[in-house]
Design a protein around this motif. Structure first.
Motif, PDB file in Angstrom:
ATOM      1  N   ALA A   1       0.073   4.732  -1.370  1.00 55.15           N
ATOM      2  CA  ALA A   1      -0.299   3.758  -2.106  1.00 55.15           C
ATOM      3  C   ALA A   1      -1.521   3.774  -2.940  1.00 55.15           C
ATOM      4  N   PRO A   2      -1.726   3.967  -4.106  1.00 52.54           N
ATOM      5  CA  PRO A   2      -2.661   4.375  -5.278  1.00 52.54           C
ATOM      6  C   PRO A   2      -4.013   3.805  -5.002  1.00 52.54           C
ATOM      7  N   ALA A   3      -3.905   2.355  -4.628  1.00 56.71           N
ATOM      8  CA  ALA A   3      -5.121   1.500  -4.356  1.00 56.71           C
ATOM      9  C   ALA A   3      -5.719   1.346  -2.786  1.00 56.71           C
ATOM     10  N   LEU A   4      -4.903   2.270  -1.864  1.00 57.38           N
ATOM     11  CA  LEU A   4      -5.359   2.073  -0.525  1.00 57.38           C
ATOM     12  C   LEU A   4      -7.003   2.754  -0.480  1.00 57.38           C
ATOM     13  N   THR A   5      -7.780   1.854   0.339  1.00 59.45           N
ATOM     14  CA  THR A   5      -9.058   2.432   0.412  1.00 59.45           C
ATOM     15  C   THR A   5      -9.319   3.292   2.011  1.00 59.45           C
ATOM     16  N   ASP A   6      -8.786   2.697   2.760  1.00 58.50           N
ATOM     17  CA  ASP A   6      -8.781   3.094   4.142  1.00 58.50           C
ATOM     18  C   ASP A   6      -7.652   2.605   5.096  1.00 58.50           C
ATOM     19  N   ALA A   7      -7.315   3.090   6.212  1.00 54.04           N
ATOM     20  CA  ALA A   7      -6.373   2.787   7.174  1.00 54.04           C
ATOM     21  C   ALA A   7      -6.853   3.078   8.525  1.00 54.04           C
ATOM     22  N   THR A   8      -7.017   2.100   9.672  1.00 52.24           N
ATOM     23  CA  THR A   8      -7.212   2.351  10.915  1.00 52.24           C
ATOM     24  C   THR A   8      -5.922   2.038  11.702  1.00 52.24           C
TER      25      THR A   8
ATOM     26  N   LEU B   1     -13.185 -11.494  10.118  1.00 54.79           N
ATOM     27  CA  LEU B   1     -13.879 -10.254   9.260  1.00 54.79           C
ATOM     28  C   LEU B   1     -13.304 -10.129   7.906  1.00 54.79           C
ATOM     29  N   CYS B   2     -12.280 -10.810   7.579  1.00 56.23           N
ATOM     30  CA  CYS B   2     -11.518 -10.647   6.148  1.00 56.23           C
ATOM     31  C   CYS B   2     -11.503 -11.747   5.418  1.00 56.23           C
ATOM     32  N   ARG B   3     -11.638 -11.352   4.002  1.00 52.60           N
ATOM     33  CA  ARG B   3     -11.666 -12.327   3.019  1.00 52.60           C
ATOM     34  C   ARG B   3      -9.888 -12.973   2.955  1.00 52.60           C
ATOM     35  N   GLU B   4      -9.149 -11.854   3.103  1.00 53.54           N
ATOM     36  CA  GLU B   4      -7.672 -12.212   2.872  1.00 53.54           C
ATOM     37  C   GLU B   4      -7.098 -11.142   3.873  1.00 53.54           C
ATOM     38  N   LEU B   5      -6.395 -11.947   4.717  1.00 55.12           N
ATOM     39  CA  LEU B   5      -5.405 -10.890   5.691  1.00 55.12           C
ATOM     40  C   LEU B   5      -4.125 -11.238   5.704  1.00 55.12           C
TER      41      LEU B   5
ATOM     42  N   ALA C   1       8.766  -2.171   3.710  1.00 51.24           N
ATOM     43  CA  ALA C   1       9.581  -2.688   2.525  1.00 51.24           C
ATOM     44  C   ALA C   1       8.479  -3.404   1.621  1.00 51.24           C
ATOM     45  N   ALA C   2       7.185  -3.559   2.015  1.00 50.51           N
ATOM     46  CA  ALA C   2       6.202  -4.225   1.182  1.00 50.51           C
ATOM     47  C   ALA C   2       5.920  -3.263   0.038  1.00 50.51           C
ATOM     48  N   LYS C   3       5.515  -3.850  -1.121  1.00 52.57           N
ATOM     49  CA  LYS C   3       4.967  -3.027  -2.309  1.00 52.57           C
ATOM     50  C   LYS C   3       3.356  -2.985  -1.931  1.00 52.57           C
ATOM     51  N   PRO C   4       2.937  -1.828  -2.108  1.00 53.94           N
ATOM     52  CA  PRO C   4       1.466  -1.663  -2.095  1.00 53.94           C
ATOM     53  C   PRO C   4       0.757  -2.650  -3.109  1.00 53.94           C
ATOM     54  N   PRO C   5      -0.311  -3.135  -2.592  1.00 54.71           N
ATOM     55  CA  PRO C   5      -1.182  -4.097  -3.458  1.00 54.71           C
ATOM     56  C   PRO C   5      -1.587  -2.924  -4.835  1.00 54.71           C
ATOM     57  N   ARG C   6      -1.835  -3.938  -5.890  1.00 53.35           N
ATOM     58  CA  ARG C   6      -2.336  -3.003  -6.867  1.00 53.35           C
ATOM     59  C   ARG C   6      -4.031  -2.798  -7.091  1.00 53.35           C
ATOM     60  N   THR C   7      -4.543  -3.756  -6.281  1.00 55.03           N
ATOM     61  CA  THR C   7      -6.094  -3.923  -6.110  1.00 55.03           C
ATOM     62  C   THR C   7      -6.319  -3.230  -4.917  1.00 55.03           C
ATOM     63  N   PRO C   8      -7.793  -2.891  -4.647  1.00 56.82           N
ATOM     64  CA  PRO C   8      -7.983  -2.019  -3.443  1.00 56.82           C
ATOM     65  C   PRO C   8      -7.885  -2.994  -2.228  1.00 56.82           C
ATOM     66  N   PHE C   9      -7.371  -2.104  -1.182  1.00 53.93           N
ATOM     67  CA  PHE C   9      -7.021  -2.767  -0.083  1.00 53.93           C
ATOM     68  C   PHE C   9      -7.055  -1.900   1.111  1.00 53.93           C
ATOM     69  N   SER C  10      -7.063  -2.489   2.493  1.00 51.35           N
ATOM     70  CA  SER C  10      -7.219  -1.670   3.651  1.00 51.35           C
ATOM     71  C   SER C  10      -5.971  -2.044   4.576  1.00 51.35           C
ATOM     72  N   VAL C  11      -5.681  -1.000   5.593  1.00 49.08           N
ATOM     73  CA  VAL C  11      -4.509  -1.430   6.374  1.00 49.08           C
ATOM     74  C   VAL C  11      -4.865  -1.000   8.022  1.00 49.08           C
ATOM     75  N   ALA C  12      -4.589  -1.831   8.764  1.00 49.04           N
ATOM     76  CA  ALA C  12      -5.032  -1.779   9.943  1.00 49.04           C
ATOM     77  C   ALA C  12      -3.777  -2.335  10.920  1.00 49.04           C
ATOM     78  N   GLY C  13      -3.755  -1.702  12.089  1.00 43.68           N
ATOM     79  CA  GLY C  13      -2.641  -2.392  13.164  1.00 43.68           C
ATOM     80  C   GLY C  13      -2.376  -1.360  14.094  1.00 43.68           C
TER      81      GLY C  13
ATOM     82  N   PRO D   1     -11.690  -6.818   0.823  1.00 49.08           N
ATOM     83  CA  PRO D   1     -11.025  -7.942  -0.051  1.00 49.08           C
ATOM     84  C   PRO D   1      -9.713  -8.286   0.217  1.00 49.08           C
ATOM     85  N   LEU D   2      -9.166  -7.500   0.786  1.00 48.52           N
ATOM     86  CA  LEU D   2      -7.646  -7.643   1.401  1.00 48.52           C
ATOM     87  C   LEU D   2      -7.496  -6.607   2.246  1.00 48.52           C
ATOM     88  N   LEU D   3      -6.844  -7.037   3.509  1.00 50.53           N
ATOM     89  CA  LEU D   3      -6.452  -6.097   4.419  1.00 50.53           C
ATOM     90  C   LEU D   3      -5.124  -6.598   5.185  1.00 50.53           C
ATOM     91  N   LEU D   4      -4.212  -5.388   5.241  1.00 54.58           N
ATOM     92  CA  LEU D   4      -2.722  -5.668   5.493  1.00 54.58           C
ATOM     93  C   LEU D   4      -2.731  -5.156   6.953  1.00 54.58           C
TER      94      LEU D   4
END
Length: 258
Positions: free
Chosen positions: A121-128, A56-60, A92-104, A37-40
């Motif tokens: 980040a409490p709502a992180l689901t995964d990071a690649t 591949l993302c709904r929101e990036l 410096a970004a605040k982690p989203p409160r809803t489930p999200f992924s990180v890649a980079g 649903p959200l990828l950073l």
């Protein structure tokens, strides 16, 4: 090929210059074709990975600290409504409160701080993350040894080395190869929340180095008989080095000593 700038070196930027590698990294970040649903994205750079992640993302949300690159990125992805380019420091970004992924493609010099941000980040689901290969191997036990951070976070996170990338696929070319590390939050933690404090205390005690061995370090708090019983339950030799103990065996130690 453009020469690397002084600013890119100062920011520890090594841009991904291989399309196939970018495609592979994007597929690792979005497993099984499930759109997050959200990828950073950490460090969008010139957009090589962003281009592959976008479909591949709904929101990036693509973060880029080098403000010279931000207008270029915004122009490049102006026709992709799901992509938001954010100029600034990802840390410096605040982690989203809803489930999200990180890649980079992570700047090597900032890897530890970025991983720490993700784990907090409490709502992180995964990071690649594409990191220095040595870092990826150390954190995932690929050397046959385990670090304090990995063991501490193991009940909540699974750590895996899922790929390697030759240094020649970056510009400027770094001095070492890179590795792709995958950190996934477990849907069901291996320990109950009430056990987290005792887990941290046990692991930090074991890694303290006081006493000269893991067995001796644990005996500073626990009776020898219980430590012996815990080692037998975990199938560990009393002379085992702390870094050689896999997280699963730490869980057995904790079951006896907690």
């Amino acid at each position: 090929m453009a020469r690397p700038t002084r600013n890119s070196r100062a920011l520890s930027q090594n841009f991904l210059a291989d399309r196939a590698t970018a495609e592979h990294l994007a597929r690792l970040a979005v497993l099984h074709g499930d759109q997050p649903p959200l990828l950073l994205e950490v460090g969008a750079g010139k957009g090589a990975l962003t281009e592959r992640l976008a479909p591949l993302c709904r929101e990036l949300r693509a973060y880029e600290i080098d403000r010279r690159l931000v207008p270029v990125l915004r122009d490049r992805f102006s026709a992709a409504p799901q992509v938001t380019v954010i100029g600034g420091d990802f840390l410096a970004a605040k982690p989203p409160r809803t489930p999200f992924s990180v890649a980079g493609n992570v700047p090597f010099s900032r890897t530890a701080a970025i991983v720490d941000w993700c784990l907090r980040a409490p709502a992180l689901t995964d990071a690649t993350l594409l990191t220095q290969l040595e870092y990826a191997r150390k954190r995932t036990g690929d050397y046959g040894s385990w670090t304090l951070l990995t063991v501490l976070s193991w009940p909540r996170y699974d750590w895996r080395l899922v790929g390697r990338v030759a240094r020649t696929r970056f510009r400027p070319v770094p001095g070492v190869d890179a590795g792709v590390i995958r950190i996934e939050r477990r849907r069901t933690p291996l320990l109950a929340p009430a056990a987290q404090d005792s887990w941290r205390h046990l692991v930090e005690l074991g890694f303290s180095g006081v006493g000269g061995s893991l067995h001796a370090s644990l005996r500073r708090v626990h009776p020898r008989r219980r430590v012996d019983a815990a080692f037998r339950a975990a199938g560990l030799d009393p002379h085992a080095l702390v870094g050689e103990v896999p997280p699963g065996r730490w869980l057995r130690l904790h079951a006896v000593l907690s």
